[in-house]
Design a protein around this motif. Structure first.
Motif, PDB file in Angstrom:
ATOM      1  N   THR A 110       5.188  42.901 -40.223  1.00 51.48           N
ATOM      2  CA  THR A 110       4.642  44.238 -40.384  1.00 51.48           C
ATOM      3  C   THR A 110       3.392  44.404 -39.535  1.00 51.48           C
ATOM      4  O   THR A 110       2.799  43.429 -39.077  1.00 51.48           O
ATOM      5  CB  THR A 110       4.273  44.537 -41.858  1.00 51.48           C
ATOM      6  OG1 THR A 110       3.275  43.607 -42.290  1.00 51.48           O
ATOM      7  CG2 THR A 110       5.486  44.444 -42.761  1.00 51.48           C
ATOM      8  N   TYR A 214       7.093  48.003 -41.075  1.00 52.51           N
ATOM      9  CA  TYR A 214       7.860  46.895 -40.498  1.00 52.51           C
ATOM     10  C   TYR A 214       8.033  47.102 -38.992  1.00 52.51           C
ATOM     11  O   TYR A 214       8.312  48.209 -38.539  1.00 52.51           O
ATOM     12  CB  TYR A 214       9.235  46.790 -41.159  1.00 52.51           C
ATOM     13  CG  TYR A 214       9.188  46.275 -42.575  1.00 52.51           C
ATOM     14  CD1 TYR A 214       9.026  44.920 -42.838  1.00 52.51           C
ATOM     15  CD2 TYR A 214       9.289  47.148 -43.656  1.00 52.51           C
ATOM     16  CE1 TYR A 214       8.977  44.443 -44.147  1.00 52.51           C
ATOM     17  CE2 TYR A 214       9.244  46.683 -44.960  1.00 52.51           C
ATOM     18  CZ  TYR A 214       9.082  45.325 -45.187  1.00 52.51           C
ATOM     19  OH  TYR A 214       9.028  44.869 -46.486  1.00 52.51           O
ATOM     20  N   GLY A 216      10.364  45.486 -37.177  1.00 56.10           N
ATOM     21  CA  GLY A 216      11.782  45.389 -36.847  1.00 56.10           C
ATOM     22  C   GLY A 216      12.156  44.119 -36.108  1.00 56.10           C
ATOM     23  O   GLY A 216      13.333  43.910 -35.798  1.00 56.10           O
ATOM     24  N   ASP A 219      14.238  42.135 -38.700  1.00 52.36           N
ATOM     25  CA  ASP A 219      15.373  42.931 -39.181  1.00 52.36           C
ATOM     26  C   ASP A 219      15.279  44.314 -38.553  1.00 52.36           C
ATOM     27  O   ASP A 219      14.448  45.136 -38.946  1.00 52.36           O
ATOM     28  CB  ASP A 219      15.350  43.021 -40.708  1.00 52.36           C
ATOM     29  CG  ASP A 219      16.585  43.734 -41.264  1.00 52.36           C
ATOM     30  OD1 ASP A 219      17.389  44.258 -40.464  1.00 52.36           O
ATOM     31  OD2 ASP A 219      16.735  43.775 -42.506  1.00 52.36           O
ATOM     32  N   LYS A 221      17.007  46.838 -38.848  1.00 50.79           N
ATOM     33  CA  LYS A 221      17.289  47.939 -39.766  1.00 50.79           C
ATOM     34  C   LYS A 221      16.039  48.401 -40.527  1.00 50.79           C
ATOM     35  O   LYS A 221      16.074  49.431 -41.190  1.00 50.79           O
ATOM     36  CB  LYS A 221      18.372  47.530 -40.763  1.00 50.79           C
ATOM     37  CG  LYS A 221      19.731  47.282 -40.122  1.00 50.79           C
ATOM     38  CD  LYS A 221      20.751  46.846 -41.142  1.00 50.79           C
ATOM     39  CE  LYS A 221      22.102  46.566 -40.484  1.00 50.79           C
ATOM     40  NZ  LYS A 221      23.095  46.079 -41.479  1.00 50.79           N
ATOM     41  N   LYS A 222      14.956  47.635 -40.432  1.00 52.80           N
ATOM     42  CA  LYS A 222      13.717  47.999 -41.121  1.00 52.80           C
ATOM     43  C   LYS A 222      12.671  48.597 -40.181  1.00 52.80           C
ATOM     44  O   LYS A 222      11.562  48.929 -40.625  1.00 52.80           O
ATOM     45  CB  LYS A 222      13.115  46.768 -41.808  1.00 52.80           C
ATOM     46  CG  LYS A 222      13.856  46.310 -43.050  1.00 52.80           C
ATOM     47  CD  LYS A 222      13.081  45.181 -43.727  1.00 52.80           C
ATOM     48  CE  LYS A 222      13.726  44.788 -45.040  1.00 52.80           C
ATOM     49  NZ  LYS A 222      12.938  43.723 -45.723  1.00 52.80           N
ATOM     50  N   THR A 223      13.004  48.751 -38.910  1.00 55.94           N
ATOM     51  CA  THR A 223      12.024  49.228 -37.929  1.00 55.94           C
ATOM     52  C   THR A 223      11.355  50.535 -38.366  1.00 55.94           C
ATOM     53  O   THR A 223      12.026  51.507 -38.697  1.00 55.94           O
ATOM     54  CB  THR A 223      12.702  49.451 -36.559  1.00 55.94           C
ATOM     55  OG1 THR A 223      13.348  48.249 -36.155  1.00 55.94           O
ATOM     56  CG2 THR A 223      11.673  49.846 -35.508  1.00 55.94           C
ATOM     57  N   ILE A 225       9.919  51.387 -41.016  1.00 52.99           N
ATOM     58  CA  ILE A 225       9.916  51.717 -42.438  1.00 52.99           C
ATOM     59  C   ILE A 225       8.593  51.284 -43.065  1.00 52.99           C
ATOM     60  O   ILE A 225       8.090  50.191 -42.801  1.00 52.99           O
ATOM     61  CB  ILE A 225      11.113  51.053 -43.157  1.00 52.99           C
ATOM     62  CG1 ILE A 225      12.411  51.757 -42.731  1.00 52.99           C
ATOM     63  CG2 ILE A 225      10.955  51.107 -44.670  1.00 52.99           C
ATOM     64  CD1 ILE A 225      13.658  51.163 -43.313  1.00 52.99           C
ATOM     65  N   GLU A 227       6.104  49.754 -45.429  1.00 54.04           N
ATOM     66  CA  GLU A 227       6.096  48.691 -46.445  1.00 54.04           C
ATOM     67  C   GLU A 227       5.135  49.052 -47.567  1.00 54.04           C
ATOM     68  O   GLU A 227       5.405  48.813 -48.747  1.00 54.04           O
ATOM     69  CB  GLU A 227       5.704  47.360 -45.785  1.00 54.04           C
ATOM     70  CG  GLU A 227       5.834  46.144 -46.689  1.00 54.04           C
ATOM     71  CD  GLU A 227       4.581  45.898 -47.532  1.00 54.04           C
ATOM     72  OE1 GLU A 227       4.716  45.318 -48.627  1.00 54.04           O
ATOM     73  OE2 GLU A 227       3.474  46.295 -47.097  1.00 54.04           O
ATOM     74  N   THR A 248      10.246  56.115 -43.316  1.00 53.76           N
ATOM     75  CA  THR A 248       9.262  55.978 -42.238  1.00 53.76           C
ATOM     76  C   THR A 248       8.245  57.117 -42.335  1.00 53.76           C
ATOM     77  O   THR A 248       8.235  57.861 -43.315  1.00 53.76           O
ATOM     78  CB  THR A 248       9.956  56.019 -40.866  1.00 53.76           C
ATOM     79  OG1 THR A 248      10.384  57.357 -40.580  1.00 53.76           O
ATOM     80  CG2 THR A 248      11.171  55.097 -40.823  1.00 53.76           C
ATOM     81  N   PRO A 254      14.920  53.564 -37.873  1.00 51.38           N
ATOM     82  CA  PRO A 254      15.647  52.422 -37.324  1.00 51.38           C
ATOM     83  C   PRO A 254      16.749  52.900 -36.369  1.00 51.38           C
ATOM     84  O   PRO A 254      17.344  53.968 -36.582  1.00 51.38           O
ATOM     85  CB  PRO A 254      16.240  51.748 -38.568  1.00 51.38           C
ATOM     86  CG  PRO A 254      15.296  52.113 -39.667  1.00 51.38           C
ATOM     87  CD  PRO A 254      14.842  53.516 -39.344  1.00 51.38           C
TER      88      PRO A 254
END
Length: 471
Positions: A110, A214, A216, A219, A221-223, A225, A227, A248, A254
């Protein structure tokens, strides 16, 4: 001679089959190669395209304001008449042009940061100056009975309101209403409090955050997003799932966005997470995009959408959570009776819409949308539209509010925060993302179609020649 012809036809058919198969193989292989390249550029890591756009918006962001001017102030003050409103604007400010600050990379994939709040007036994009004056709601007077319900306290407030010669309405400039002014009523209160107030006071020189998102890297798929927000996963404003920070910040999502997805994003302006659903395909400066809009259901009453139960905190205006279209955010505004809606009460219940006169909701003009590149997840054009309203309620002990007959929501202004990718950035995006993908798709289709045509043509010729020979 016959053998040479047949062999040539079979050879041509084989070449066609090979081309078609090669084109078919290119689909997963090419997609895989492009996917790997995009994953390297869409993570929030210094040196990537995503990082450059994340640090400072890749396009100019403007916030346009339309102020609601009261056309019948004498009737409102003297008779408690329904306010007749007229929107005036836009008054435009450039925002979000400073880079993020206090950027700190952490060990759990992150990065944290703060968003500087700044607004610069753009006279060339406005209908007038910041000194244009309007007749509008008196923020301090209107909020008094919601903040102080005790009759004795209201009697004291009434004394100070009268001493300051304040009423339910006031005349204020654009600059004062938006960014702050010294209120005469609050200035009379003999207690230590800040007498300055405005719809967005304080703003310039403040910061939004701390955000922790995050990158990414671990992962994809978490770009982008979130936290945590202000070191918490929850906001402490709502109950249940409504209190969660989801998605986001809306600037990007993502990569590899699908039409069937529900895109969630958090907005500190409305003190909640919200979502967008696929609406249509758009093309912006030669770049194909997916448009996601905030649906009517996001502000629907719990009687229609059960999941919205925890956003209903005011039983009075919502009539026990049966009315739609407004959001009580007083919990995150220090108890001040602020309600958020879409402009002109778009998608709100008729009872709320007709509490004042002069509003004309229009979906095309007043909806919120995000145009997103489905490959990278970048938002390349958006329009975030919302309206700020204040609850006005009767208060027998406060003379300035004695003519108010029933509680209603008084619109103060609505805004449109929007941006579109600049020409230079769009050219770079087309060269690095759009054209390579389009070129690969064309090559794949050409190989498959030409291969199939060659295969069918040569095989057809082979069988025709063979049938003639047998005859």
């Amino acid at each position: 001679m016959g053998c040479n012809r047949n062999c040539g036809l079979i050879t041509g058919a084989v070449i066609g089959a090979v081309l078609a198969i090669f084109g078919g193989i290119l689909i997963p292989v090419g997609d895989n190669l492009i996917g790997k390249a995009l994953k390297k550029e869409t993570v929030i890591v210094n040196g990537t395209i995503a990082y450059d756009n994340w640090l400072v918006p890749g396009s100019s962001v403007y916030r346009e304001f339309w102020i609601f001017h009261v056309l019948n102030p004498s009737e409102v003050l003297g008779e408690g008449a329904q306010p007749k409103l007229e929107q005036r604007g836009p008054y435009t400010y450039r925002v979000r042009y400073l880079p993020k600050v206090n950027i700190t990379e952490t060990s759990n994939d992150t990065v944290s940061y703060m968003l500087p709040n700044v607004a610069r007036f753009e006279p060339d994009m406005s209908v007038g100056t910041e000194n244009d004056t309007f007749t509008c709601l008196n923020l301090a007077v209107a909020a008094a009975p919601s903040l102080y319900k005790n009759n004795f306290i209201q009697l004291l407030l009434n004394t100070w309101i009268k001493a300051s010669k304040s009423s339910l309405l006031q005349n204020r400039t654009v600059k004062e209403l938006l960014w702050g002014y010294k209120d005469p009523f609050l200035n009379k209160v003999p207690f230590p409090l800040d007498p300055v107030l405005g719809v967005f006071y304080p703003y310039n020189g403040t910061y939004d955050g701390l955000y922790n998102v995050y990158t990414g890297e671990e992962d994809i798929k978490k770009t982008a997003i979130i936290e945590s927000y202000k070191n918490k996963r929850n906001l402490s404003y709502w109950e249940g799932h409504c209190d969660m920070v989801n998605g986001t910040d809306g600037a990007s999502f993502p990569p590899f966005v699908r039409k069937s997805e529900v895109l969630r994003f958090f907005s500190s302006d409305i003190c909640r997470s919200i979502y967008g659903v696929f609406h249509s395909k758009q093309t912006v400066k030669g770049i194909p995009l997916y448009r996601f809009t905030v649906p009517r259901e996001a502000f629907a009453s719990p009687t229609e959408v059960g999941d919205n139960y925890c956003f209903c905190t005011d039983k009075e205006i919502s009539q026990n959570c049966t009315l739609a279209g407004v959001l009580d955010i007083s919990a995150c505004k220090a108890g001040r009776p602020v309600f958020i809606s879409l402009p002109h009460f778009l998608h709100a219940s008729e009872l709320i819409l007709h509490g004042v006169e002069g509003l004309r909701p229009d979906e095309k003009e007043h909806e919120t949308f995000l145009d997103i590149d489905p490959i990278t997840g970048f938002t390349l054009r958006f329009a975030k539209r919302l309206q700020v309203n204040l609850l006005v309620r009767p208060a027998a002990k406060i003379e300035a509010l004695s003519k108010v007959k029933t509680p209603y929501l008084f619109p103060l202004l609505w805004l449109n925060e929007s941006a579109i990718i600049g020409d230079e950035k769009a050219e770079m995006f087309r060269n690095k993302v759009t054209r390579p993908i389009q070129l690969l798709s064309v090559v794949q289709m050409v190989l498959i179609i030409s291969g199939c045509v060659l295969f069918l043509a040569f095989m057809g010729s082979f069988f025709i020649c063979r049938s003639k020979k047998l005859k």
